[in-house]
Design a protein around this motif. Structure first.
Motif, PDB file in Angstrom:
ATOM      1  N   ARG A 283      -8.666   1.691  -5.772  1.00 20.88           N
ATOM      2  CA  ARG A 283      -9.267   1.151  -4.560  1.00 20.88           C
ATOM      3  C   ARG A 283     -10.478   0.281  -4.891  1.00 20.88           C
TER       4      ARG A 283
ATOM      5  N   GLU B 188       0.841  -1.205   0.000  1.00 19.12           N
ATOM      6  CA  GLU B 188       0.000   0.000   0.000  1.00 19.12           C
ATOM      7  C   GLU B 188       0.877   1.257   0.000  1.00 19.12           C
TER       8      GLU B 188
ATOM      9  N   GLU C 228       1.427   4.257  -2.797  1.00 21.54           N
ATOM     10  CA  GLU C 228       1.342   5.689  -2.468  1.00 21.54           C
ATOM     11  C   GLU C 228       2.552   6.438  -3.022  1.00 21.54           C
TER      12      GLU C 228
END
Ligand SMILES: Nc1nc2c(ncn2[C@@H]2O[C@H](COP(=O)(O)OP(=O)(O)OP(=O)(O)O)[C@@H](O)[C@H]2O)c(=O)[nH]1
Ligand SMILES: [Mg+2]
Length: 302
Positions: free
Chosen positions: A59, A23, A27
């Motif tokens: 997402r 994750e 980013e």
């Protein structure tokens, strides 16, 4: 064309394809994308929007297999760009020209934009495009201001057999445009293309003059010709012109020479105006009526 932006997007899908990203790493990759977009002339607010949409979409999807990830990312990027760039409906424009013609009224296109953006070249390209679609035109040289403007337009237009209406330097550009409209009415020419002088938002007198030309000619379409090579400034300039004169469509010139590509995205997104054509070279036929398709193609997305 658009190598910078293409690389920026490609590197995101490449990373997702070849590595398992946490994750946090995703980013970071998105942060990288943000900086690369801004480096390539995408306005900060537009880059933020692109990131937001990509994040939301990422997402939403659950990527089934690792190897499918790049395709998923590509299709998300494509969808994002697709939502930002709006094509004009050229068929509607041609339909209007046809309807006006049947009513004996010439269709007037008024071209405005900053200095050197590509107005004169675009006007002649559009005369050529319209001719191919069965409509002849008169070109009004309403740039009576810049030295050499009248000769430049005449040379370019007459080389291709287009009729130019002009007066002398210092003449009232609105009067030149009206002259051209009268000639079109008298000779049953369906289109008048009004080429105007380049101006910036600090030329108050020239801006007033532009409004006068609009008031007097009552154009069917006001076309803003922007220069994709000015980068970040392109969108801001277009907004200012829209504020002063009201713009219906945008033509973005010199995309062929734009190694970055961000100004096309920014101008489309920030103004929200449809792109009527893009200029893709200096020759008369270097004009595309499928801006979105060309842009997606240059980005390797179709
Ligand atoms: N590569 C490339 N060059 C273009 C394109 N459109 C215009 N140009 C070039 O840009 C330069 C300026 O074009 P003009 O058409 O004279 O620009 P303008 O807006 O009429 O300029 P002013 O009347 O001085 O405000 C010329 O050298 C054109 O050949 C394009 O789509 N691609
Ligand atoms: Mg010009």
């Amino acid at each position: 064309m658009f190598e910078g932006l293409k690389k920026a997007f490609a590197s995101l899908s490449e990373k997702v394809k070849t590595t398992t990203l946490s994750e946090k790493e995703i980013e970071e990759e998105l942060d990288n994308l943000f900086y690369r977009l801004v480096e390539n002339d995408v306005a900060v607010e537009v880059a933020e929007e692109v990131l937001k949409v990509i994040k939301d979409e990422l997402r939403k999807v659950r990527i089934p297999r690792f190897s499918d990830a790049a395709d998923v990312v590509d299709s998300i990027i494509k969808k994002t760009i697709d939502g930002m760039v709006m094509d004009a409906d050229i068929k509607e424009v041609l339909k209007r020209v046809g309807e006006n013609m049947r009513r004996g009224k010439p269709t007037v296109f008024l071209f405005v934009g900053p200095n050197g953006s590509g107005k004169t070249t675009t006007v002649v390209k559009i005369a050529n495009y319209l001719k191919k679609h069965g409509f002849s035109s008169i070109i009004a040289c309403a740039d009576t201001f810049r030295a050499g403007a009248i000769e430049q337009l005449k040379q370019l237009a007459e080389r291709h057999g287009f009729w130019v209406v002009s007066q002398h330097y210092g003449a009232d550009p609105a009067a030149v445009a009206v002259d051209a409209i009268r000639s079109a009415e008298a000779n049953k020419i369906p289109v008048v293309l009004v080429d105007t002088a380049g101006r910036t938002e600090v030329d108050k007198a020239l801006l007033q003059e532009m409004n006068k030309i609009k008031r007097v000619t009552q154009p069917d379409f006001v076309i803003y010709v922007g220069d994709s090579l000015v980068g970040n400034a392109a969108a801001e300039q277009a907004l200012k012109f829209n504020e002063y004169v009201g713009v219906d469509y945008i033509v973005l010139a010199k995309l062929d020479a734009d190694a970055k590509g961000g100004s096309a995205l920014s101008i489309a997104k920030i103004t929200g105006k449809p792109l009527l054509f893009i200029g893709i070279g200096q020759e008369i036929s270097d004009l595309s009526d499928k801006p979105k398709e060309k842009i997606l193609h240059a980005l390797g997305l179709n």
